[in-house]
Scaffold this active site. Structure first.
Site, short mmCIF file in Angstrom:
data_model
loop_
_atom_site.label_atom_id
_atom_site.label_comp_id
_atom_site.label_asym_id
_atom_site.label_seq_id
_atom_site.Cartn_x
_atom_site.Cartn_y
_atom_site.Cartn_z
N CYS A 64 34.85 29.23 40.54
CA CYS A 64 35.42 30.37 39.80
C CYS A 64 36.95 30.33 39.85
CB CYS A 64 34.90 31.69 40.35
SG CYS A 64 35.01 31.88 42.13
N GLU A 88 34.21 40.09 42.64
CA GLU A 88 34.94 38.87 42.28
C GLU A 88 34.11 38.20 41.20
OE1 GLU A 88 35.44 35.51 41.63
OE2 GLU A 88 35.64 34.68 43.64
N GLY A 98 30.11 37.04 41.27
CA GLY A 98 29.19 36.66 40.22
C GLY A 98 29.77 36.88 38.84
N SER A 99 28.93 37.14 37.87
CA SER A 99 29.34 37.30 36.49
C SER A 99 29.81 38.72 36.21
CB SER A 99 28.18 36.95 35.56
OG SER A 99 27.19 37.96 35.63
#
Length: 471
Positions: free
Chosen positions: A276, A242, A220-221
């Site tokens: 990503c 990650e 995620g962020s």
């Protein structure tokens, strides 16, 4: 990557909501688990883990092969669900399902050797080895952009190592989460070993703290990762993060421009740019910058945007309206900071969350599209004076997930790769994930590794066993 713990107004709701991003139509509502249901999930997971950890390796292997078969049997249904929930073009959705099945097979075929006891030779000792043992149930907070693959990438190695898996998926792809749980159950895993949890942030924090959860993994962020890592650390539990990236795609003066452009288009616009591990900043050595730019813009202009159910579609809708608005804001800020708009730069009118393929030139450090992760169909082009300048620009980022390097001199590229501050470097290609290689980043892209031998051992207890015979 967008925040997997914060999903617009859904965070404050008592249910997860799935909408078709191509039409805005409501697909389904999924009520959050109440406290009693959460407790039942945790109890079932703990019992299933105790059973699974003692399951012989031969049975684990057979169960994994059944899972691969179950995924393939459901391929069309799963692909259609991915497309309807997050807008992925149907051909890419089918490929995602197949990638999941192939990865499960690779783990079944190669996992036993990776997890086998590892003998250690110590002079004067009789018998020493290291065992890789499971540690318990792992909580996974997963994003929406690859509704199946992100989960399989995490759960495949974690569960083959003997652990349980509790999934907290993004609210807009909850249907995919439950469909995947059904596939695991159909394959014969102990009931509750792979479980889906639909809930809010506050409950997720309590679950992390629960003693029946051994560790947590999140994709995620940076903000979500910081919250989860802090919660896990407070409970003295391991975490894997990650956290997305802003991969550089470096094109040197001796590169094959046509091949580089072809790869760059796929690298940036696959999955409508919602990846990503994808090229986002294109760093072009000055002698080839003009030619690359012209061909890249022309190719981006030709990408077919539309109904993700049409096999010819290359650019589908973005997953949610708030994500499209956030991306457009980044484009507008970048232009205000001095960049040049070469293509796109607008929200498509009408139903759905479509955003036009966009190319920005003259992007420099300090601009939004250079410093931030742009999670959508937006490419940022920057000119480098020479190789050293290109390396400097590539490393001028808070992120360090992946990187791409195009040049005719592969031997030199191997040396350059060691100077790039990333978890992976792809020479004359573009960033990708594969069961055989580790995935993960450095800097603010997170820590820990998924897939390969690293992923299979990431959530294990490396137990030293040192035995001496009586003398």
């Amino acid at each position: 990557m967008t925040d997997t713990l914060t999903n617009a107004a859904q965070i404050f709701a008592s249910q997860a909501v799935s909408r078709d991003p191509a039409t805005d139509a409501l697909i389904a509502r999924y009520p959050y688990h109440n406290p009693d249901e959460v407790e039942a999930v945790l109890q079932a997971g703990a019992a299933a883990y105790r059973l699974w950890r003692d399951t012989p390796m031969t049975e684990r292997i057979a169960t994994y092969h059944r899972l691969a078969a179950a995924l393939r049997e459901r391929s069309e249904t799963l692909a259609a669900l991915i497309t309807s929930e997050m807008g992925k073009p149907i051909e890419a959705a089918r490929a995602e399902v197949e990638k999941c099945a192939a990865t499960i097979e690779w783990i079944a075929d190669n996992g036993p050797a990776i997890l086998a006891d590892e003998p250690v030779s110590i002079e004067g000792s009789d018998q020493v080895h290291v065992s890789y043992l499971p540690i318990g149930t792992i909580l996974a907070v997963m994003p929406w952009n690859f509704p199946l693959w992100q989960v399989i990438r995490a759960s495949g190695p974690i569960m083959f190592s003997g652990n349980g898996f509790l999934l907290e998926h993004a609210p807009n792809v909850m249907g995919s989460a439950f469909a995947l749980q059904q596939a695991y159950e159909a394959a014969g895993f102990p009931k509750g070993l792979f479980a889906n949890l639909s809930t809010d942030n506050e409950t997720v924090a309590r679950v992390i703290e629960d003693p029946r959860i051994a560790a947590v993994t999140l994709t995620g962020s940076m903000r979500a990762g910081a919250v989860v890592a802090a919660t896990a650390a407070k409970a003295l539990k391991k975490s894997l993060l990650e956290l997305g990236g802003s991969d550089a795609f470096i094109v040197l003066a001796d590169a094959n421009i046509d091949l580089a452009v072809e790869a760059a288009i796929q690298a940036r616009f696959q999955n409508t740019g919602q990846v990503c591990l994808a090229a986002k900043r294109f760093i072009l050595e000055r002698p080839i910058a003009e030619a690359f730019t012209a061909k890249f813009v022309a190719a981006a202009r030709d990408l077919k945007m539309g109904d993700p159910r049409d096999p010819a579609t290359k650019i589908g809708p973005m997953a949610r309206k708030d994500l499209r608005a956030e991306l457009h804001g980044q484009v507008q800020r970048t232009l205000a900071q001095g960049a040049t708009l070469l293509l796109g730069g607008y929200e498509v009118e009408g139903p759905g969350n479509f955003y036009a393929p966009t190319v920005l030139a003259d992007v420099a450090p300090g601009m939004a599209a250079f410093d931030e992760e742009t999670f959508g169909p937006v490419a940022a082009l920057t000119i480098a004076d020479d190789l050293e300048h290109a390396i400097l620009l590539a490393n001028t980022s808070d992120y360090g997930l992946g990187g791409n390097l195009w040049t005719a001199d592969v031997a030199n590229a191997q040396r350059i790769a060691r100077r790039l501050e990333t978890g992976g470097v792809f020479i004359n290609g573009f960033s990708a994930s594969n069961a055989r290689i580790p995935v993960g980043g450095v800097k603010k892209s997170g820590y820990g590794r998924e897939l390969s031998q690293f992923g299979l051992r990431e959530f294990t207890n490396a137990q030293t066993v040192w035995a001496k015979a009586y003398r």
